[in-house]
Design a protein around this motif. Structure first.
Motif, mmCIF file in Angstrom:
data_model
loop_
_atom_site.group_PDB
_atom_site.id
_atom_site.type_symbol
_atom_site.label_atom_id
_atom_site.label_comp_id
_atom_site.label_asym_id
_atom_site.label_seq_id
_atom_site.Cartn_x
_atom_site.Cartn_y
_atom_site.Cartn_z
ATOM 1 N N GLN A 87 -12.216 -4.340 -74.153
ATOM 2 C CA GLN A 87 -11.039 -5.203 -74.045
ATOM 3 C C GLN A 87 -10.107 -4.706 -72.937
ATOM 4 O O GLN A 87 -9.590 -5.502 -72.151
ATOM 5 N N ALA A 90 -11.719 -5.453 -69.674
ATOM 6 C CA ALA A 90 -11.616 -6.881 -69.367
ATOM 7 C C ALA A 90 -10.211 -7.233 -68.886
ATOM 8 O O ALA A 90 -10.048 -8.038 -67.956
ATOM 9 N N SER A 91 -9.201 -6.627 -69.491
ATOM 10 C CA SER A 91 -7.820 -6.881 -69.061
ATOM 11 C C SER A 91 -7.590 -6.417 -67.631
ATOM 12 O O SER A 91 -6.942 -7.114 -66.836
ATOM 13 N N GLU A 93 -9.883 -6.088 -65.307
ATOM 14 C CA GLU A 93 -10.627 -6.990 -64.429
ATOM 15 C C GLU A 93 -9.932 -8.343 -64.324
ATOM 16 O O GLU A 93 -9.968 -8.983 -63.280
ATOM 17 N N GLU A 94 -9.297 -8.752 -65.403
ATOM 18 C CA GLU A 94 -8.574 -10.024 -65.361
ATOM 19 C C GLU A 94 -7.421 -9.953 -64.372
ATOM 20 O O GLU A 94 -7.168 -10.911 -63.626
ATOM 21 N N GLU A 95 -6.758 -8.817 -64.339
ATOM 22 C CA GLU A 95 -5.685 -8.624 -63.360
ATOM 23 C C GLU A 95 -6.248 -8.708 -61.939
ATOM 24 O O GLU A 95 -5.647 -9.327 -61.063
ATOM 25 N N THR A 97 -8.853 -10.296 -61.068
ATOM 26 C CA THR A 97 -9.286 -11.671 -60.848
ATOM 27 C C THR A 97 -8.100 -12.566 -60.477
ATOM 28 O O THR A 97 -8.240 -13.505 -59.687
ATOM 29 N N ARG A 98 -6.924 -12.255 -61.016
ATOM 30 C CA ARG A 98 -5.737 -13.052 -60.679
ATOM 31 C C ARG A 98 -5.438 -12.982 -59.182
ATOM 32 O O ARG A 98 -4.960 -13.944 -58.595
ATOM 33 N N LEU A 111 -16.487 -15.978 -63.754
ATOM 34 C CA LEU A 111 -16.016 -14.959 -64.691
ATOM 35 C C LEU A 111 -16.702 -13.642 -64.388
ATOM 36 O O LEU A 111 -17.874 -13.596 -64.056
ATOM 37 N N ASN A 112 -15.975 -12.560 -64.541
ATOM 38 C CA ASN A 112 -16.546 -11.262 -64.208
ATOM 39 C C ASN A 112 -17.339 -10.685 -65.390
ATOM 40 O O ASN A 112 -17.216 -11.117 -66.516
ATOM 41 N N SER A 114 -17.018 -7.927 -66.884
ATOM 42 C CA SER A 114 -16.219 -7.247 -67.891
ATOM 43 C C SER A 114 -15.873 -8.182 -69.039
ATOM 44 O O SER A 114 -15.848 -7.770 -70.196
ATOM 45 N N GLN A 115 -15.592 -9.422 -68.717
ATOM 46 C CA GLN A 115 -15.282 -10.369 -69.784
ATOM 47 C C GLN A 115 -16.504 -10.596 -70.661
ATOM 48 O O GLN A 115 -16.403 -10.697 -71.870
#
Length: 143
Positions: A87, A90-91, A93-95, A97-98, A111-112, A114-115
């Motif tokens: 988790q 993923a967070s 990687e989400e950053e 991705t933004r 989607l990467n 990590s998700q």
């Protein structure tokens, strides 16, 4: 056939906090089918050799149920650690991705991994928690 594969349920980490190995062991022993059968056979046994054999089997069943439940609990704890780590990853990687939001909107990236890893770790945790619940419900290995 046209199987329908639905969404996975959300992971409820509070279930882990509610697990009580001592109380659950009592329940697992009371619910275990192999142990119940051996106890019933002991009640109905007339031969002393058979009784001694069944008493040994019952004792072994109870120890094995404890070991099985403890193993299931450790699997839950390990899966929880992996889930929490995934988790966090993923967070992060989400950053990242933004930063590439325009590329994502343009369809240049997806989607990467990590998700997907976080979803997989969530599934592993759900499976471990279900295995623990089933062990408590009477399906702990007794032999």
């Amino acid at each position: 056939d046209n199987p329908v594969i639905g969404e996975l349920p959300e992971v409820d980490l509070n279930r882990i906090e509610e697990m009580n190995l001592d109380q659950d062991l009592e329940t697992a022993i009371a619910n275990n089918y192999t142990l119940q059968i051996n106890k019933r056979q002991l009640e109905n046994s007339r031969n002393q050799t058979t009784k001694e054999s069944l008493q040994t089997a019952i004792s072994n069943n109870e120890r094995q149920i404890g070991a099985s439940l403890s193993s299931a609990y450790q699997s839950v704890r390990s899966a929880r650690t992996s889930y929490e780590r995934a988790q966090v990853q993923a967070s992060l990687e989400e950053e990242n991705t933004r930063v590439a939001a325009l590329q994502l909107a343009a369809g240049m990236i997806t989607l990467n991994n990590s998700q997907y890893s976080a979803q997989s770790a969530g599934l592993d945790l759900l499976i471990a928690m279900e295995n623990y619940d089933w062990a408590v419900a009477g399906l702990a290995d007794a032999e």
